[in-house]
Write a protein that holds these residues in place. Structure first.
Motif, PDB file in Angstrom:
ATOM      1  N   THR A   1      -9.512 -31.983  21.373  1.00 22.79           N
ATOM      2  CA  THR A   1      -8.663 -31.527  20.229  1.00 22.79           C
ATOM      3  C   THR A   1      -8.057 -32.741  19.300  1.00 22.79           C
ATOM      4  O   THR A   1      -7.265 -32.645  18.437  1.00 22.79           O
ATOM      5  CB  THR A   1      -7.267 -30.689  20.436  1.00 22.79           C
ATOM      6  OG1 THR A   1      -6.805 -31.367  21.716  1.00 22.79           O
ATOM      7  CG2 THR A   1      -7.862 -29.264  21.267  1.00 22.79           C
TER       8      THR A   1
ATOM      9  N   THR B   1      -8.652 -20.710  31.217  1.00 19.68           N
ATOM     10  CA  THR B   1      -8.963 -20.684  30.033  1.00 19.68           C
ATOM     11  C   THR B   1      -9.589 -19.087  29.912  1.00 19.68           C
ATOM     12  O   THR B   1      -9.311 -18.109  29.010  1.00 19.68           O
ATOM     13  CB  THR B   1      -9.872 -21.349  29.219  1.00 19.68           C
ATOM     14  OG1 THR B   1      -9.345 -22.785  29.405  1.00 19.68           O
ATOM     15  CG2 THR B   1     -10.015 -21.021  27.935  1.00 19.68           C
TER      16      THR B   1
ATOM     17  N   LYS C   1      -8.355 -15.582  28.077  1.00 18.26           N
ATOM     18  CA  LYS C   1      -9.053 -15.056  27.177  1.00 18.26           C
ATOM     19  C   LYS C   1      -9.011 -13.463  27.612  1.00 18.26           C
ATOM     20  O   LYS C   1      -8.891 -12.466  26.831  1.00 18.26           O
ATOM     21  CB  LYS C   1     -10.390 -15.533  27.170  1.00 18.26           C
ATOM     22  CG  LYS C   1     -11.299 -14.870  25.759  1.00 18.26           C
ATOM     23  CD  LYS C   1     -12.392 -15.787  25.505  1.00 18.26           C
ATOM     24  CE  LYS C   1     -13.349 -15.186  24.564  1.00 18.26           C
ATOM     25  NZ  LYS C   1     -14.493 -15.858  24.251  1.00 18.26           N
TER      26      LYS C   1
ATOM     27  N   PRO D   1      -2.197 -15.552  24.297  1.00 19.09           N
ATOM     28  CA  PRO D   1      -2.678 -16.381  23.200  1.00 19.09           C
ATOM     29  C   PRO D   1      -1.940 -17.938  23.504  1.00 19.09           C
ATOM     30  O   PRO D   1      -1.192 -18.066  24.221  1.00 19.09           O
ATOM     31  CB  PRO D   1      -1.908 -15.781  21.985  1.00 19.09           C
ATOM     32  CG  PRO D   1      -0.669 -15.086  22.571  1.00 19.09           C
ATOM     33  CD  PRO D   1      -1.204 -14.499  24.173  1.00 19.09           C
ATOM     34  N   ASN D   2      -2.825 -18.637  22.468  1.00 21.60           N
ATOM     35  CA  ASN D   2      -2.121 -20.177  22.570  1.00 21.60           C
ATOM     36  C   ASN D   2      -2.115 -20.787  23.876  1.00 21.60           C
ATOM     37  O   ASN D   2      -1.322 -21.629  23.977  1.00 21.60           O
ATOM     38  CB  ASN D   2      -0.867 -20.327  21.802  1.00 21.60           C
ATOM     39  CG  ASN D   2      -0.891 -19.561  20.473  1.00 21.60           C
ATOM     40  OD1 ASN D   2      -2.052 -19.741  19.586  1.00 21.60           O
ATOM     41  ND2 ASN D   2       0.124 -18.856  20.091  1.00 21.60           N
ATOM     42  N   LEU D   3      -2.912 -20.519  24.992  1.00 23.17           N
ATOM     43  CA  LEU D   3      -2.754 -21.068  26.286  1.00 23.17           C
ATOM     44  C   LEU D   3      -2.984 -22.773  25.905  1.00 23.17           C
ATOM     45  O   LEU D   3      -1.932 -23.579  26.651  1.00 23.17           O
ATOM     46  CB  LEU D   3      -4.084 -20.673  27.203  1.00 23.17           C
ATOM     47  CG  LEU D   3      -3.915 -21.263  28.551  1.00 23.17           C
ATOM     48  CD1 LEU D   3      -2.530 -20.964  29.343  1.00 23.17           C
ATOM     49  CD2 LEU D   3      -5.026 -21.039  29.358  1.00 23.17           C
ATOM     50  N   GLU D   4      -3.817 -23.179  25.431  1.00 19.62           N
ATOM     51  CA  GLU D   4      -4.391 -24.642  25.155  1.00 19.62           C
ATOM     52  C   GLU D   4      -3.304 -25.430  24.469  1.00 19.62           C
ATOM     53  O   GLU D   4      -3.556 -26.614  24.467  1.00 19.62           O
ATOM     54  CB  GLU D   4      -5.624 -25.021  24.966  1.00 19.62           C
ATOM     55  CG  GLU D   4      -6.503 -24.304  25.848  1.00 19.62           C
ATOM     56  CD  GLU D   4      -7.945 -24.772  25.405  1.00 19.62           C
ATOM     57  OE1 GLU D   4      -8.225 -25.149  24.160  1.00 19.62           O
ATOM     58  OE2 GLU D   4      -9.140 -24.562  26.264  1.00 19.62           O
ATOM     59  N   SER D   5      -2.206 -24.776  23.595  1.00 12.15           N
ATOM     60  CA  SER D   5      -1.313 -25.371  22.927  1.00 12.15           C
ATOM     61  C   SER D   5      -0.259 -25.823  23.718  1.00 12.15           C
ATOM     62  O   SER D   5       0.850 -26.732  23.231  1.00 12.15           O
ATOM     63  CB  SER D   5      -0.726 -24.539  21.741  1.00 12.15           C
ATOM     64  OG  SER D   5      -0.178 -23.496  22.321  1.00 12.15           O
ATOM     65  N   GLY D   6       0.050 -25.266  24.850  1.00  9.03           N
ATOM     66  CA  GLY D   6       1.119 -25.784  25.854  1.00  9.03           C
ATOM     67  C   GLY D   6       0.657 -26.936  26.686  1.00  9.03           C
ATOM     68  O   GLY D   6      -0.436 -27.402  26.912  1.00  9.03           O
TER      69      GLY D   6
ATOM     70  N   LEU E   1       3.099 -21.435  29.112  1.00 10.62           N
ATOM     71  CA  LEU E   1       2.817 -20.373  28.076  1.00 10.62           C
ATOM     72  C   LEU E   1       4.310 -20.368  27.006  1.00 10.62           C
ATOM     73  O   LEU E   1       4.332 -19.568  26.237  1.00 10.62           O
ATOM     74  CB  LEU E   1       2.831 -19.010  28.697  1.00 10.62           C
ATOM     75  CG  LEU E   1       1.830 -18.745  29.638  1.00 10.62           C
ATOM     76  CD1 LEU E   1       1.552 -17.295  30.158  1.00 10.62           C
ATOM     77  CD2 LEU E   1       0.295 -18.933  28.673  1.00 10.62           C
ATOM     78  N   GLU E   2       5.014 -21.495  27.354  1.00  9.63           N
ATOM     79  CA  GLU E   2       6.330 -21.768  26.652  1.00  9.63           C
ATOM     80  C   GLU E   2       6.140 -23.171  25.736  1.00  9.63           C
ATOM     81  O   GLU E   2       5.555 -23.970  26.356  1.00  9.63           O
ATOM     82  CB  GLU E   2       7.440 -21.866  27.199  1.00  9.63           C
ATOM     83  CG  GLU E   2       7.534 -20.259  28.139  1.00  9.63           C
ATOM     84  CD  GLU E   2       9.022 -20.350  29.084  1.00  9.63           C
ATOM     85  OE1 GLU E   2       9.877 -21.171  28.667  1.00  9.63           O
ATOM     86  OE2 GLU E   2       8.917 -19.705  30.284  1.00  9.63           O
ATOM     87  N   LYS E   3       6.454 -22.883  24.609  1.00  5.73           N
ATOM     88  CA  LYS E   3       6.276 -24.286  23.770  1.00  5.73           C
ATOM     89  C   LYS E   3       7.457 -25.337  24.257  1.00  5.73           C
ATOM     90  O   LYS E   3       8.462 -24.958  24.484  1.00  5.73           O
ATOM     91  CB  LYS E   3       6.439 -23.846  22.353  1.00  5.73           C
ATOM     92  CG  LYS E   3       5.369 -23.269  21.718  1.00  5.73           C
ATOM     93  CD  LYS E   3       5.605 -22.888  20.215  1.00  5.73           C
ATOM     94  CE  LYS E   3       4.359 -22.172  19.406  1.00  5.73           C
ATOM     95  NZ  LYS E   3       4.504 -21.877  18.224  1.00  5.73           N
TER      96      LYS E   3
END
Length: 217
Positions: free
Chosen positions: A91, A160, A164, A169-174, A201-203
């Motif tokens: 990324t 991952t 899925k 959602p958005n697992l890899e953004s944390g 799972l929280e930002k």
């Protein structure tokens, strides 16, 4: 014919034994292990104060950042260490990955804390009670990078795939966290280190100040 048959058997043995040995080694390292993945409401029950150092670089440099702690805190006693990872592979440019490596304060003497401070380590509190996707691993120190490679290639794809499948959602953004516990001995006397692996799972959780500043830049 008996000689030809013997030579054929010898040839198969010469090829087969190393292959079986390699397969056994890979299995022991964990490459074929089936992992249990789940969603947990609490990553840890309590906040965990650490002494950490932030890094930016290639993923090949991560192991060196762990070794730095052992180099500073000799002898190599059993200490809980953790890694915080802020960029999913691919990324960001290969040399722009961000991570922090730290050691739990409760496992340190005051002298050791000062030594880490003198070498650029800072204090941070890893927040507990964070909703996360979790799995576990057994890191085998005597296998070195092979055990790390097995963990990376098995644990994160399993987490991952779990996300899925369950439409998380958005697992890899944390932030991802690897929490290495105290070393243990197995039935054969071989040492392993239990590793709790979390993907938040929280930002904006477990983000050290330098990671936030580098993201803003």
């Amino acid at each position: 014919f008996p000689l030809a048959s013997f030579m054929t058997s010898l040839w198969f043995a010469a090829i087969g034994v190393p292959i079986l040995g390699l397969v056994a080694l890979l299995a022991f390292a964990g490459f074929f292990r089936t992992l249990k993945v789940s969603v947990v409401e609490k990553s840890t029950d309590v906040d965990v104060p650490i002494r950490y150092k932030f890094h930016i670089g290639t993923m090949r440099q991560i192991a060196d950042s762990y070794r730095e702690i052992d180099d500073i805190l000799k002898p190599k006693n059993s200490r809980r260490v953790l890694g915080l990872y802020y960029d999913a592979p691919g990324t960001v440019p290969a040399d722009k990955n961000r991570w922090a490596v730290g050691v739990c304060e409760s496992d340190l003497s005051e002298h050791q804390k000062r030594k880490l401070d003198e070498n650029g380590f800072k204090r941070f509190i890893v927040e507990g009670g964070v909703r996360s996707v979790k799995t576990n691993w057994k890191f085998r120190p005597y296998l070195g990078s092979l055990s790390i490679l097995a963990m990376i290639s098995r644990a994160y794809p399993a987490m991952t795939a779990f996300a899925k499948k369950n439409r998380i959602p958005n697992l890899e953004s944390g932030t991802a966290m690897e929490f290495y516990q105290h070393c243990k001995k197995g039935r054969c006397g071989l040492k392993h280190i239990p590793v709790d692996i979390f993907m938040s799972l929280e930002k904006n959780k477990w983000v050290v100040p330098e990671a936030q500043e580098s993201k803003d830049d």
